[in-house]
Design a protein around this motif. Structure first.
Motif, PDB file in Angstrom:
ATOM      1  N   LEU A  89      83.451 -14.276 -11.004  1.00  0.00           N
ATOM      2  CA  LEU A  89      83.734 -13.548  -9.768  1.00  0.00           C
ATOM      3  C   LEU A  89      84.404 -12.200 -10.053  1.00  0.00           C
ATOM      4  CD1 LEU A  89      84.646 -16.602  -7.574  1.00  0.00           C
ATOM      5  CD2 LEU A  89      82.850 -14.933  -7.091  1.00  0.00           C
ATOM      6  N   PRO A  90      84.308 -11.273  -9.092  1.00  0.00           N
ATOM      7  CA  PRO A  90      84.799  -9.902  -9.298  1.00  0.00           C
ATOM      8  C   PRO A  90      86.260  -9.830  -9.740  1.00  0.00           C
ATOM      9  CG  PRO A  90      83.513 -10.037  -7.277  1.00  0.00           C
ATOM     10  CD  PRO A  90      83.688 -11.442  -7.769  1.00  0.00           C
ATOM     11  N   GLY A  91      86.507  -9.072 -10.791  1.00  0.00           N
ATOM     12  CA  GLY A  91      87.866  -8.820 -11.257  1.00  0.00           C
ATOM     13  C   GLY A  91      88.438  -9.861 -12.191  1.00  0.00           C
ATOM     14  N   ILE A  92      87.815 -11.021 -12.265  1.00  0.00           N
ATOM     15  CA  ILE A  92      88.393 -12.120 -13.034  1.00  0.00           C
ATOM     16  C   ILE A  92      88.477 -11.795 -14.526  1.00  0.00           C
ATOM     17  CG2 ILE A  92      88.048 -14.488 -13.803  1.00  0.00           C
ATOM     18  CD1 ILE A  92      89.174 -14.218 -10.961  1.00  0.00           C
ATOM     19  N   ARG A  93      87.378 -11.371 -15.095  1.00  0.00           N
ATOM     20  CA  ARG A  93      87.397 -11.106 -16.533  1.00  0.00           C
ATOM     21  C   ARG A  93      88.396  -9.988 -16.873  1.00  0.00           C
ATOM     22  NH1 ARG A  93      84.263 -13.047 -20.319  1.00  0.00           N
ATOM     23  NH2 ARG A  93      82.595 -13.690 -18.897  1.00  0.00           N
TER      24      ARG A  93
END
Length: 222
Positions: A89-93
């Protein structure tokens, strides 16, 4: 800065698995019991795998067979090999990679997934290394008890005692917010799962995001 513990949910928070778990459960149930779409009407969001499977067994009036979970794990391994089946999901990494710079920010999993299922899902994008331990849904217990287990495992692994105001439950469901209230910790709600932002806001989390693309804002609140 004191040590901070982030307790992460998986589905709808770290990753979107596009129903991979449900597909694998359905296929395993069919192989073992000959019943199709066994989990069709069973609520899964924020719940414990042990309870979800228990609901299916009760609904279809069958007893648990030992091979069910073995078959489920093998099927799940195949399902997540499909490229589109799991996405980060967006931003997780970015959050996980940047958090490495901050030695006092620690991560654990707090998930309804059984441990093998959790690890299989996260392995599809090589996320397991960020989460050395956690609480999982292998045993029948309340969601808050799983989170409590995650915190205790985190304290053992990192050899530290976290103040409650430095423990953040990160999740996408009202159940995650409720767990934080029961345990007296902080909650970070993120509307990347099945619940919309306004619905999560009604449950009064300590912090709430539409998604975690705003990584600076996330680190700022910590």
């Amino acid at each position: 800065m004191d040590n901070i513990l982030l307790v992460w949910d998986i589905d709808g928070t770290l990753i979107k698995s596009h129903g991979s778990g449900r597909k694998a459960l359905d296929k395993a149930f069919f192989q073992v019991y000959g019943i199709e779409d066994a989990f069709l009407d069973i609520d899964m969001a924020g719940r414990i795998d042990a309870a979800i499977v228990g609901d299916a067994l009760k609904k279809h009036r069958v007893e648990l067979k030992e091979e069910f979970f073995i078959i489920y794990k093998e099927i799940l391994k195949e399902v997540v090999k499909i490229k589109e089946s799991v996405e980060v999901l967006p931003g997780i990494r970015e959050i996980l990679e940047n958090a490495v710079k901050y030695k006092k920010i620690h991560h654990v999993l707090g998930t309804g997934n059984m441990i093998d299922g959790a690890r299989i899902k996260l392995s599809s994008h090589e996320l397991n290394s960020y989460f050395p331990t956690g609480g999982f849904g292998d045993q029948l217990m309340e969601r808050w008890e799983v989170i409590k287990m995650a915190i205790e495992e985190g304290e053992r692994h990192y050899n530290t005692k976290y103040e409650k105001e430095n423990i953040y439950i990160v999740g996408d469901t009202p159940r995650d917010i409720e767990c934080a209230k029961i345990l007296g910790t902080k909650s970070i709600a993120v509307a990347t799962g099945n619940y919309e932002y306004e619905v999560l806001k009604e449950h009064e989390p300590d912090y709430i995001f539409h998604d975690l693309l705003e990584t600076k804002g996330f680190f700022h609140l910590l």
